[in-house]
Design a protein around this motif. Structure first.
Motif, PDB file in Angstrom:
ATOM      1  N   LYS A 131     -23.998  56.547 -56.666  1.00  0.00           N
ATOM      2  CA  LYS A 131     -24.774  57.699 -57.122  1.00  0.00           C
ATOM      3  C   LYS A 131     -25.489  57.334 -58.411  1.00  0.00           C
ATOM      4  N   GLU A 132     -26.793  57.615 -58.475  1.00  0.00           N
ATOM      5  CA  GLU A 132     -27.586  57.295 -59.652  1.00  0.00           C
ATOM      6  C   GLU A 132     -27.875  58.555 -60.468  1.00  0.00           C
ATOM      7  N   TYR A 133     -27.958  58.370 -61.775  1.00  0.00           N
ATOM      8  CA  TYR A 133     -28.195  59.487 -62.694  1.00  0.00           C
ATOM      9  C   TYR A 133     -29.433  59.193 -63.529  1.00  0.00           C
ATOM     10  N   ASN A 134     -30.123  60.241 -63.912  1.00  0.00           N
ATOM     11  CA  ASN A 134     -31.366  60.093 -64.665  1.00  0.00           C
ATOM     12  C   ASN A 134     -31.082  59.897 -66.161  1.00  0.00           C
ATOM     13  N   ILE A 135     -30.275  58.878 -66.443  1.00  0.00           N
ATOM     14  CA  ILE A 135     -29.916  58.548 -67.825  1.00  0.00           C
ATOM     15  C   ILE A 135     -30.053  57.033 -68.002  1.00  0.00           C
ATOM     16  N   LYS A 136     -30.943  56.607 -68.865  1.00  0.00           N
ATOM     17  CA  LYS A 136     -31.087  55.186 -69.128  1.00  0.00           C
ATOM     18  C   LYS A 136     -29.935  54.699 -70.005  1.00  0.00           C
ATOM     19  N   LEU A 137     -29.519  53.449 -69.791  1.00  0.00           N
ATOM     20  CA  LEU A 137     -28.472  52.884 -70.638  1.00  0.00           C
ATOM     21  C   LEU A 137     -28.885  52.900 -72.102  1.00  0.00           C
ATOM     22  N   ARG A 138     -30.131  52.615 -72.365  1.00  0.00           N
ATOM     23  CA  ARG A 138     -30.633  52.622 -73.748  1.00  0.00           C
ATOM     24  C   ARG A 138     -30.507  54.014 -74.357  1.00  0.00           C
ATOM     25  N   ASP A 139     -30.821  55.046 -73.567  1.00  0.00           N
ATOM     26  CA  ASP A 139     -30.715  56.415 -74.065  1.00  0.00           C
ATOM     27  C   ASP A 139     -29.256  56.799 -74.296  1.00  0.00           C
ATOM     28  N   ALA A 140     -28.366  56.286 -73.433  1.00  0.00           N
ATOM     29  CA  ALA A 140     -26.939  56.551 -73.632  1.00  0.00           C
ATOM     30  C   ALA A 140     -26.485  55.981 -74.966  1.00  0.00           C
ATOM     31  N   LEU A 141     -26.950  54.776 -75.281  1.00  0.00           N
ATOM     32  CA  LEU A 141     -26.607  54.150 -76.562  1.00  0.00           C
ATOM     33  C   LEU A 141     -27.184  54.937 -77.725  1.00  0.00           C
ATOM     34  N   LEU A 142     -28.434  55.360 -77.595  1.00  0.00           N
ATOM     35  CA  LEU A 142     -29.071  56.128 -78.662  1.00  0.00           C
ATOM     36  C   LEU A 142     -28.356  57.454 -78.908  1.00  0.00           C
ATOM     37  N   MET A 143     -27.983  58.140 -77.836  1.00  0.00           N
ATOM     38  CA  MET A 143     -27.278  59.415 -77.982  1.00  0.00           C
ATOM     39  C   MET A 143     -25.938  59.213 -78.687  1.00  0.00           C
ATOM     40  N   TYR A 144     -25.258  58.123 -78.340  1.00  0.00           N
ATOM     41  CA  TYR A 144     -23.954  57.816 -78.943  1.00  0.00           C
ATOM     42  C   TYR A 144     -24.113  57.537 -80.437  1.00  0.00           C
ATOM     43  N   MET A 145     -25.133  56.783 -80.802  1.00  0.00           N
ATOM     44  CA  MET A 145     -25.366  56.437 -82.199  1.00  0.00           C
ATOM     45  C   MET A 145     -25.801  57.657 -83.009  1.00  0.00           C
ATOM     46  N   ARG A 146     -26.686  58.453 -82.442  1.00  0.00           N
ATOM     47  CA  ARG A 146     -27.168  59.629 -83.160  1.00  0.00           C
ATOM     48  C   ARG A 146     -26.068  60.666 -83.328  1.00  0.00           C
ATOM     49  N   LYS A 147     -25.189  60.761 -82.344  1.00  0.00           N
ATOM     50  CA  LYS A 147     -24.069  61.692 -82.447  1.00  0.00           C
ATOM     51  C   LYS A 147     -23.200  61.336 -83.645  1.00  0.00           C
ATOM     52  N   GLN A 148     -22.915  60.040 -83.814  1.00  0.00           N
ATOM     53  CA  GLN A 148     -22.096  59.606 -84.938  1.00  0.00           C
ATOM     54  C   GLN A 148     -22.849  59.743 -86.264  1.00  0.00           C
ATOM     55  N   SER A 149     -24.159  59.473 -86.225  1.00  0.00           N
ATOM     56  CA  SER A 149     -24.958  59.591 -87.437  1.00  0.00           C
ATOM     57  C   SER A 149     -25.015  61.043 -87.909  1.00  0.00           C
ATOM     58  N   HIS A 150     -25.194  61.970 -86.975  1.00  0.00           N
ATOM     59  CA  HIS A 150     -25.249  63.389 -87.336  1.00  0.00           C
ATOM     60  C   HIS A 150     -23.915  63.893 -87.881  1.00  0.00           C
ATOM     61  N   ALA A 151     -22.828  63.226 -87.460  1.00  0.00           N
ATOM     62  CA  ALA A 151     -21.503  63.587 -87.967  1.00  0.00           C
ATOM     63  C   ALA A 151     -21.212  62.928 -89.312  1.00  0.00           C
ATOM     64  N   GLY A 152     -22.175  62.131 -89.816  1.00  0.00           N
ATOM     65  CA  GLY A 152     -21.990  61.460 -91.097  1.00  0.00           C
ATOM     66  C   GLY A 152     -21.126  60.215 -91.005  1.00  0.00           C
TER      67      GLY A 152
END
Length: 245
Positions: free
Chosen positions: A210-231
């Motif tokens: 099953k394929e999902y409309n989420i790029k690996l690069r975007d997954a990495l960016l979301m993970y990094m931004r989540k931590q950045s927003h949490a300080g």
């Protein structure tokens, strides 16, 4: 109408029959040096400069800060663990059912720098447009999948642990539980690997894709931004998920 048509044909014949045929007489090879000494074509510069300035303003955005350089390694690496954990986080955030996350070592192109990490660093790390995909393995094929990773010296994973001895996988645990040969497992990976890329022919045995409309690069960016927003300052660790024995 008939006369006009005949005349058109005659004119066309005359033009085509009299057209010169060009033939290559000779060729000459030469090396043209390209360096900073080469004069700029200002017309070309004026054409692309507005686009370059806009792109630079986007790509220079700082998306996270890291306490260390995040590089890959085997059997484990900071970047290995960080990327696989980012994929797992994207799976959980998007309610994707899976047992473990995996990506290929060769897909991690450059390390992430210590200090400010800009958007262009993430694109350099993952220049591909690969999408998150899940596949299923039965227990027997799952063991072969871990043996494939072991033969490569270890690949990025999250949600599993194992040991490597003589290029074989031992003491395999998924979410803390020993590998069950009678169970079906779901692996979150990329469409590239699901297609059998990077020597991963074992993926051709997988089922339930099953394929999902989420790029690996975007997954990495979301993970990094989540931590950045949490300080949070990035500081991934080697935690023993893969061990040479």
């Amino acid at each position: 109408m008939r006369i006009s048509f005949i005349w058109s044909c005659v004119v066309l014949f005359a033009v085509t029959s009299c057209s010169p045929k060009l033939q290559l007489a000779s060729t000459e090879k030469a090396v043209y040096s390209i360096s900073s000494d080469l004069p700029k074509d200002q017309k070309i510069v004026d054409y692309y400069l507005p686009y370059k300035l806009r792109l630079d303003s986007m790509m220079n955005e700082v998306v996270a800060v890291s306490a260390v350089e995040i590089g890959k390694g085997r059997p484990e690496g900071l970047l290995n663990n960080f990327m696989a954990d980012a994929m797992a986080d994207a799976g959980k955030s998007n309610n994707i059912p899976f047992d473990m996350a995996y990506t290929n070592y060769g897909g991690l192109r450059v390390p992430l720098p210590k200090g400010n990490i800009a958007l262009f660093n993430v694109f350099e790390l993952m220049p591909f447009e690969n999408m998150i995909t899940t596949v299923q393995f039965n227990g027997t094929d799952m063991k072969q999948f871990f043996d494939y990773m072991a033969s490569m010296g270890g690949d990025p994973i999250s949600g599993a642990t194992y040991k490597i001895r003589d290029k074989k996988a031992l003491d395999i645990k998924i979410n803390g539980q020993k590998l069950d040969p009678d169970k079906t497992y779901t692996v979150l990976t990329s469409d590239y690997m699901a297609n059998g890329g990077d020597g991963g022919e074992i993926f051709l045995k997988a089922t339930g894709r099953k394929e999902y409309n989420i790029k690996l690069r975007d997954a990495l960016l979301m993970y990094m931004r989540k931590q950045s927003h949490a300080g949070t300052t990035l500081n991934p660790k080697i935690d023993g998920r893969i061990i040479f024995e």
